[in-house]
Enzyme design. Structure first.
Site, short mmCIF file in Angstrom:
data_model
loop_
_atom_site.label_atom_id
_atom_site.label_comp_id
_atom_site.label_asym_id
_atom_site.label_seq_id
_atom_site.Cartn_x
_atom_site.Cartn_y
_atom_site.Cartn_z
N ASP A 197 0.86 -1.18 0.00
CA ASP A 197 0.00 0.00 0.00
C ASP A 197 0.91 1.23 0.00
O ASP A 197 2.06 1.17 0.44
CB ASP A 197 -0.87 -0.02 1.27
N TYR B 84 -0.24 5.06 0.76
CA TYR B 84 -0.50 6.15 1.72
C TYR B 84 -0.57 5.62 3.15
O TYR B 84 -1.41 4.80 3.48
CB TYR B 84 -1.79 6.88 1.37
N ARG C 39 -7.84 13.34 6.18
CA ARG C 39 -7.56 11.92 5.96
C ARG C 39 -8.77 11.04 6.32
O ARG C 39 -9.12 10.12 5.60
CB ARG C 39 -6.34 11.49 6.77
N ASN D 43 -5.14 3.05 -3.68
CA ASN D 43 -6.43 3.64 -4.01
C ASN D 43 -6.26 4.97 -4.76
O ASN D 43 -7.19 5.46 -5.38
CB ASN D 43 -7.26 3.88 -2.74
#
Lengths: 224, 224
Positions: B10, B12, B41, B118
């Site tokens: 991933d 972030y 966030r 994402n």
């Protein structure tokens, strides 16, 4: 106001104050009550959403227990079996927002009223009965019947199927912005109960048809 | 350690510190930097999850902009066009967690490395290039190609299809617990980078195969 036959309410946060558990948690864990209540609710919702997305449904009573256990572990407080039972039981006697009974009474004179909740029937039915609200509702529906959490379209579709009307004849009422977004995307009319006095609605491409600060305002909009 | 050919990261929160934007927000909105960074966030993730559930995909760069606008409105600070541009641009130069470059260098000697994010490619590619990480990765993949956000099974499946291996030959590495839950449910091996020093993993029925506090620990587990 468009044509309207039926008003469907979300339960937790809309009719019933989920943070009323903070009093009980404060009693059990002095100085930590609010913190526990807030993380518990945050994780409860997160667990429902994530399990919806990964396609592994767990009923909301299990999610509520698991998120409570996580919360206590994360915050470093010891959750005995007894304390767990007390806190989970407090979900069956959550406080009502004060204007709710009188507003429901007036709305029920003009419309079919119903509840659509992510909670299981064994959570919602005792709560509705505890507050003597049963006479006002034609239907008390749990998404547990279809195992698809709100805000998935399947959850709202399940509610629609229980009424003989078009989706735009239903007004969906919730304080949860993600719930209004889902219901609006599905095609219901929507009223957002802005109970936390947020200054703005979410920016996810959907907007509520009505923004109210409590259910009395809803009565004024749809009954007169 | 089971057989392993490929490590998928991933981005972030795992390689890049999303809260490094708080410095820039602090500059633009004195005393409010951290608060803006945190709500931004939280809402960014919430928007991705809710839009996944309601079936209305919006790309992550749009979600990132919309959640920033919500955050500033909600917190009562004025986001000019210039300030918005500065904050969105800061996503293209997020800080690396300090051990990352050296750990990637060592891991790349033994495994195929990839990113599955994402974020959109126009967000992730400049960031990877900015930190000179391009040589370490065989693939930099965005779920934008299939428009299904992690943690949906379709997102991990998209990554799997880009490698000629079985799902259990892939180790998925993330600091985001929902991402580990999704990847584990899908069938990847998983390593949770516990960057926030949470005391416990979520209770959603999935557990990471490995819990590490940074990527150096991953090197020790899979390279020796």
């Amino acid at each position: 106001m468009k044509h309207l036959t039926t008003i469907v309410f979300d339960a937790y946060g809309t009719l019933f104050d989920v943070h009323s558990v903070s009093e009980k948690s404060e009693e059990l864990f002095p100085t930590r009550g609010r913190q526990i209540s807030e993380l518990w609710r945050t994780k409860q919702l997160e667990y429902a959403f994530i399990q919806q997305i990964i396609g592994r449904y767990q009923p909301f009573d299990e999610i509520t227990r698991n998120s409570l256990r996580f919360t206590c572990e994360q915050l470093g407080v010891t959750l005995t079996e007894e304390k767990e039972k007390v806190l989970l039981d407090s979900y069956l006697t959550l406080s009502l927002y004060e204007e709710v009974p009188n507003a429901l009474k007036q709305l029920a004179n003009h419309y079919h009223l119903a509840i659509l909740t992510n909670g299981t029937l064994n959570m919602i039915q005792p709560l509705v009965e505890y507050h003597h609200l049963t006479p006002y509702f034609t239907q008390v529906m749990s998404i547990d019947d279809v195992k698809q959490y709100k805000p998935s379209p399947a959850a709202y579709s399940y509610a629609l199927d229980r009424f003989n009307c078009k989706r735009e004849d239903i007004l969906f009422v919730s304080s949860n912005t993600w719930d209004i977004t889902g219901a609006s995307s599905f095609g219901f009319q929507t009223a957002w109960v802005n109970r936390k006095s947020q200054s703005v609605f979410d920016r996810m491409g959907q907007q509520p048809d009505h923004i109210i600060s409590n259910l009395n305002e809803l009565v004024r909009i749809v009954c007169y």
